[in-house]
Every structure is written in C-alpha cells, then in structure tokens.
Design a protein around this motif. Sequence first.
Motif, PDB file in Angstrom:
ATOM      1  N   ARG A 129       0.824  -1.212   0.000  1.00  0.00           N
ATOM      2  CA  ARG A 129       0.000   0.000   0.000  1.00  0.00           C
ATOM      3  C   ARG A 129       0.863   1.270   0.000  1.00  0.00           C
ATOM      4  NH1 ARG A 129      -5.129  -0.047   1.030  1.00  0.00           N
ATOM      5  NH2 ARG A 129      -5.184   1.555   2.630  1.00  0.00           N
ATOM      6  N   ALA A 189       2.079   1.624  -3.529  1.00  0.00           N
ATOM      7  CA  ALA A 189       1.004   2.054  -4.446  1.00  0.00           C
ATOM      8  C   ALA A 189       0.549   3.476  -4.159  1.00  0.00           C
ATOM      9  CB  ALA A 189      -0.166   1.088  -4.338  1.00  0.00           C
ATOM     10  N   THR A 190       1.098   4.102  -3.122  1.00  0.00           N
ATOM     11  CA  THR A 190       0.748   5.463  -2.657  1.00  0.00           C
ATOM     12  C   THR A 190      -0.630   5.539  -1.991  1.00  0.00           C
ATOM     13  OG1 THR A 190      -0.337   6.382  -4.632  1.00  0.00           O
ATOM     14  CG2 THR A 190       2.066   6.492  -4.583  1.00  0.00           C
ATOM     15  N   ALA A 191      -1.159   4.385  -1.571  1.00  0.00           N
ATOM     16  CA  ALA A 191      -2.443   4.415  -0.849  1.00  0.00           C
ATOM     17  C   ALA A 191      -2.246   4.978   0.555  1.00  0.00           C
ATOM     18  CB  ALA A 191      -3.027   3.009  -0.770  1.00  0.00           C
ATOM     19  N   ILE A 192      -1.086   4.740   1.147  1.00  0.00           N
ATOM     20  CA  ILE A 192      -0.739   5.305   2.450  1.00  0.00           C
ATOM     21  C   ILE A 192       0.692   5.855   2.392  1.00  0.00           C
ATOM     22  CG2 ILE A 192      -2.297   3.910   3.877  1.00  0.00           C
ATOM     23  CD1 ILE A 192       0.023   2.010   4.420  1.00  0.00           C
ATOM     24  N   ARG A 193       0.966   6.776   3.312  1.00  0.00           N
ATOM     25  CA  ARG A 193       2.303   7.383   3.327  1.00  0.00           C
ATOM     26  C   ARG A 193       3.169   6.721   4.399  1.00  0.00           C
ATOM     27  NH1 ARG A 193       2.190  13.304   1.457  1.00  0.00           N
ATOM     28  NH2 ARG A 193       0.189  13.433   0.421  1.00  0.00           N
ATOM     29  N   ARG A 246       3.737  11.280  -6.407  1.00  0.00           N
ATOM     30  CA  ARG A 246       2.607  10.350  -6.302  1.00  0.00           C
ATOM     31  C   ARG A 246       1.938  10.076  -7.657  1.00  0.00           C
ATOM     32  NH1 ARG A 246      -1.130  12.716  -1.838  1.00  0.00           N
ATOM     33  NH2 ARG A 246      -1.921  13.756  -3.676  1.00  0.00           N
ATOM     34  N   ARG A 255       1.464   6.533  -9.563  1.00  0.00           N
ATOM     35  CA  ARG A 255       0.129   5.996  -9.861  1.00  0.00           C
ATOM     36  C   ARG A 255      -0.045   5.661 -11.336  1.00  0.00           C
ATOM     37  NH1 ARG A 255      -3.569   9.634  -5.700  1.00  0.00           N
ATOM     38  NH2 ARG A 255      -2.741   8.586  -3.856  1.00  0.00           N
ATOM     39  N   LEU A 275      -2.536  -1.725  -8.189  1.00  0.00           N
ATOM     40  CA  LEU A 275      -2.577  -2.492  -6.945  1.00  0.00           C
ATOM     41  C   LEU A 275      -3.780  -3.423  -6.944  1.00  0.00           C
ATOM     42  CD1 LEU A 275      -1.720  -3.014  -3.926  1.00  0.00           C
ATOM     43  CD2 LEU A 275      -3.194  -1.082  -3.309  1.00  0.00           C
ATOM     44  N   SER A 321      -5.596  -5.048  -4.387  1.00  0.00           N
ATOM     45  CA  SER A 321      -5.639  -4.953  -2.929  1.00  0.00           C
ATOM     46  C   SER A 321      -6.515  -6.064  -2.359  1.00  0.00           C
ATOM     47  CB  SER A 321      -6.233  -3.588  -2.563  1.00  0.00           C
ATOM     48  OG  SER A 321      -6.513  -3.499  -1.194  1.00  0.00           O
ATOM     49  N   GLU A 352     -10.628   4.723  -2.666  1.00  0.00           N
ATOM     50  CA  GLU A 352      -9.173   4.533  -2.705  1.00  0.00           C
ATOM     51  C   GLU A 352      -8.759   4.001  -4.075  1.00  0.00           C
ATOM     52  OE1 GLU A 352      -7.087   2.702   0.742  1.00  0.00           O
ATOM     53  OE2 GLU A 352      -6.357   1.277  -0.754  1.00  0.00           O
ATOM     54  N   LEU A 365      -8.722   6.847  -6.421  1.00  0.00           N
ATOM     55  CA  LEU A 365      -7.610   7.774  -6.169  1.00  0.00           C
ATOM     56  C   LEU A 365      -6.278   7.209  -6.663  1.00  0.00           C
ATOM     57  CD1 LEU A 365      -8.606   8.946  -2.578  1.00  0.00           C
ATOM     58  CD2 LEU A 365      -8.568  10.372  -4.622  1.00  0.00           C
ATOM     59  N   LEU A 366      -6.177   5.867  -6.678  1.00  0.00           N
ATOM     60  CA  LEU A 366      -4.920   5.258  -7.126  1.00  0.00           C
ATOM     61  C   LEU A 366      -4.803   5.229  -8.650  1.00  0.00           C
ATOM     62  CD1 LEU A 366      -4.403   2.301  -4.609  1.00  0.00           C
ATOM     63  CD2 LEU A 366      -3.452   4.597  -4.572  1.00  0.00           C
ATOM     64  N   LEU A 367      -5.892   5.560  -9.327  1.00  0.00           N
ATOM     65  CA  LEU A 367      -5.812   5.676 -10.783  1.00  0.00           C
ATOM     66  C   LEU A 367      -5.188   7.043 -11.110  1.00  0.00           C
ATOM     67  CD1 LEU A 367      -9.381   4.418 -11.754  1.00  0.00           C
ATOM     68  CD2 LEU A 367      -7.237   3.161 -11.904  1.00  0.00           C
ATOM     69  N   PRO A 368      -4.569   7.164 -12.275  1.00  0.00           N
ATOM     70  CA  PRO A 368      -3.985   8.477 -12.590  1.00  0.00           C
ATOM     71  C   PRO A 368      -5.051   9.500 -13.001  1.00  0.00           C
ATOM     72  CG  PRO A 368      -3.503   6.899 -14.327  1.00  0.00           C
ATOM     73  CD  PRO A 368      -4.258   6.153 -13.285  1.00  0.00           C
ATOM     74  N   GLU A 391      -6.831  12.178   0.763  1.00  0.00           N
ATOM     75  CA  GLU A 391      -5.516  11.535   0.691  1.00  0.00           C
ATOM     76  C   GLU A 391      -4.931  11.443   2.091  1.00  0.00           C
ATOM     77  OE1 GLU A 391      -4.000  10.242  -1.829  1.00  0.00           O
ATOM     78  OE2 GLU A 391      -4.691  11.225  -3.656  1.00  0.00           O
ATOM     79  N   GLU A 392      -4.359  10.300   2.378  1.00  0.00           N
ATOM     80  CA  GLU A 392      -3.760  10.171   3.699  1.00  0.00           C
ATOM     81  C   GLU A 392      -2.460  10.966   3.780  1.00  0.00           C
ATOM     82  OE1 GLU A 392      -2.105   6.846   6.759  1.00  0.00           O
ATOM     83  OE2 GLU A 392      -3.173   6.208   4.987  1.00  0.00           O
TER      84      GLU A 392
END
Lengths: 205, 219
Positions: free
Chosen positions: A49, A52-56, A73, A77, A82, A84, B78, B81-84, B218-219
Amino acid sequence: MESAAIEVRGLSRRYGRRWALANVTLRAERGEVVMIAGRNGSGKSTLLRVLATAIRPDAGSAAVLGYDVVRERESVRRATALLSHYSYLYEALSARENLSLIGGAIDEALARVGLAERANDAVSTFSAGMRKRLSFARVLLQRPDVALLDEPYGALDPEGFALVDEVVAELRTRGATVVIATHQIERVAAYSDRVFTLDGGRLRA
Amino acid sequence: MIAALRKELLLQWRTRAQAIAVFVFGATSLLLFSFAIGPNASALRQHAAGFLWLALLLSSTLTLAESFHAEMEHRALEGLLLLPTSPRAIYYGKAIANWLQLALLGIALVPITVVLYDAATPRLGSLILIILLGTAGISAPGTLYSAMTSQTTRGKQMLLPLLLFPLIVPVLLAAARATSLLILGDPMEQTASWLRLLAAFDAIYWSLCGLLFDRVVEE
C-alpha cells in the motif's frame, strides 16, 4: 544508470502505537517477479500500500521506477496497479460499469478473467472469487509497469490459480515488475526472482 | 470528470429507493412544521420559505451522508484515487451529482409547501433558480464534509450536520430570504441582491472545496 523498479530504504509505517513496518530496506530490478512472504500482520499489505501510494510512510523512503511515493505520487500511480485485499468495486454497478471507470479494452479484460458472460450483472451478485477476478481485470486494464498483487490467489478456485499464474507470466513477458504478497509460498517461489520475508514489520535476513 | 459524474448518476439511479425515502422524510418534516404553526393561514404563509429550506437542509444531510457509503464499502474511493485521475475530478463528479439530487428534491418539495402553507408564487422560474443556487451552496461543502466524516469510524451521522450547518448559514439565510420575497411579495426588489449573494457563496464554496478535497481524502 536505469533506476530500480522498487527501491525501499529504511521504510517505517505505524498504525497508532504499533509499527506495521520497521526500517525495511529492499530493492527489486525491472522485469523481476518478487515475492513478499510473511505471516498475517507481518506488514506485507502495508508495504504494498505504501508502494502504491495508498498510504504514506512515517519514516524512510520508497521509490517506484525512480519516482518517490510521497513527492511524485501521480507518476507512481501512472506506473503501478494495486490488487488490494479490498476489491475497489461498486456493488450496485455491473462488472462492465466498474471497469469503464478505468477505460481501455474492457471486453477483452473481462474475457481474460472469465467474466465475459457476466459483464452486465451487478457486482452484488458476484461470489468472492468472481470479485477477485474482476479486480484482476482492473489491474490488467491499467497496463502497469509495476503490478502490486496482494494475496492474488485468495478466494480463487484452481482455475483461478492458473489464471493468476498466466497473468503474472504475461506481465513479466511485457517487461513489467510484479510484486506478490502471498501465503502461497511454494507456488510463487517457483517463479519468483527474489523472495523477501517480513516478520513483525521487519525484513528477515 | 464526466466518467466520475456518470458513475455517480448510475449509483444514484440504482439506489433510487433511498431518494424516495429522503423525499418522504422532507415532506413529513414540512407537515410536522405546519402542525407547529397551527391553522393560521397568514402565519403559515409567512414561515413557508424558512420551513421549506429547513426541510431541504435536514433531508440533504441524509443524502450527503449516504453519498460516500458506496465509496467506503470496498474502499472504491481509494481505488479511484490510485488511478492516474485528478481527485478534483472525483470531487466535482460527486458534488454535481449531489447537487442535481438535492435540486430535484427541492423542486419536488415545492408543491407540498404550496399545499400545506398556501405559499404559491407566480414566479416559478425564479423559485427554481433560488433552489438551484441554494442547493449548490449546500452540496459543495456537504460533499467535502461527507468525504471527511465518511472516513471516521464513529459518529459520522452526527459529525456531518455539526460541521456543515454552521458553514452554510449564509446560504440558508440568503435562500430562505429570497424564497420568502417570492412568496410574500418583493416591493423593494431585493430578490436579485439575495440571488447575487447566493451566487457569490456558491462560487467560493465550489472553488475552495474542489481545492481542499485532495487534502481531505488523501492520507
């Protein structure tokens, strides 16, 4: 010199007071298949994750194809997909409608994962295995340079297992790097170029 | 953004039973408010605009709170968001869909208000314009706050109105005043200035919330 597919240095990530990843350092070259092994809660999913940039990350750095997962990021992406353990699917939408959010050769992807006949059915009518196949179709449509697969064999039948093997082989033929976090250790180790084992968030030597 | 909007409209259509339930809630609220006033035709007419917007506001919290349910069910947001794609496109797709739903709800509540409060107005076009501007002012920050509260594990139903209501007081005030002028008459021609105020707040909310969405999700 071409950057590594994945370069992780001193990566740490915590949830509350518990460190899910602690000072992890690893590297994978382009075009490799990399297995991440480890027990439940060892940090495999967290690592994927972060990549995949889902979390930092809380400390350290990680780069995918030379792009930093925090500062670059968008580039990460564009390059990654990912799979998941969350399906990322909308229950009320059909398989085709879910994939239309990504675009590309949707019919081809649905046929590839064996869901062509259920293309117009709502995801809410799908079994766990079918949802996994549809999530796989999502990954295929993204045509990633780095595929991050979290428990790709989970919920699948033997036919599905073969499908995962074929897809990984296809990705590798295309020159993509594939990172697989799995409990199917023997199966994946047979075709992996590198194996890393996580234990309590730390990389085991 | 078109793909995001299309997805939102599809989701709303597939879960249209919820929209009907929200309409029934709004209509019931209007009915109960009218009971509170009693059988005084003049007082009912006087308060019609305020109660219409109050019913719309209460109903909107149900609509907005629900709007991120499908996104959180399997972490679909999520996945998006992970897509470009730009998070802004995701936000505007959802905010526009929420706006359309709230505007339709507002328009559907007008006949109920007319019947219960004797609040007819010949300027129906202006009333629809006020509803469009007023619901735009609710949906833009409402969508942002809904995204924020949907990520909390506890008290999300309570948090949304707590955060949203204070922020949209100017919109609610302007929309209720403009509607009231349409129903009761506007000898000083003040409606236009209230509409301008509504449009100004809408412009601020829609641009600011679009910018902030990225930071919220976004986290």
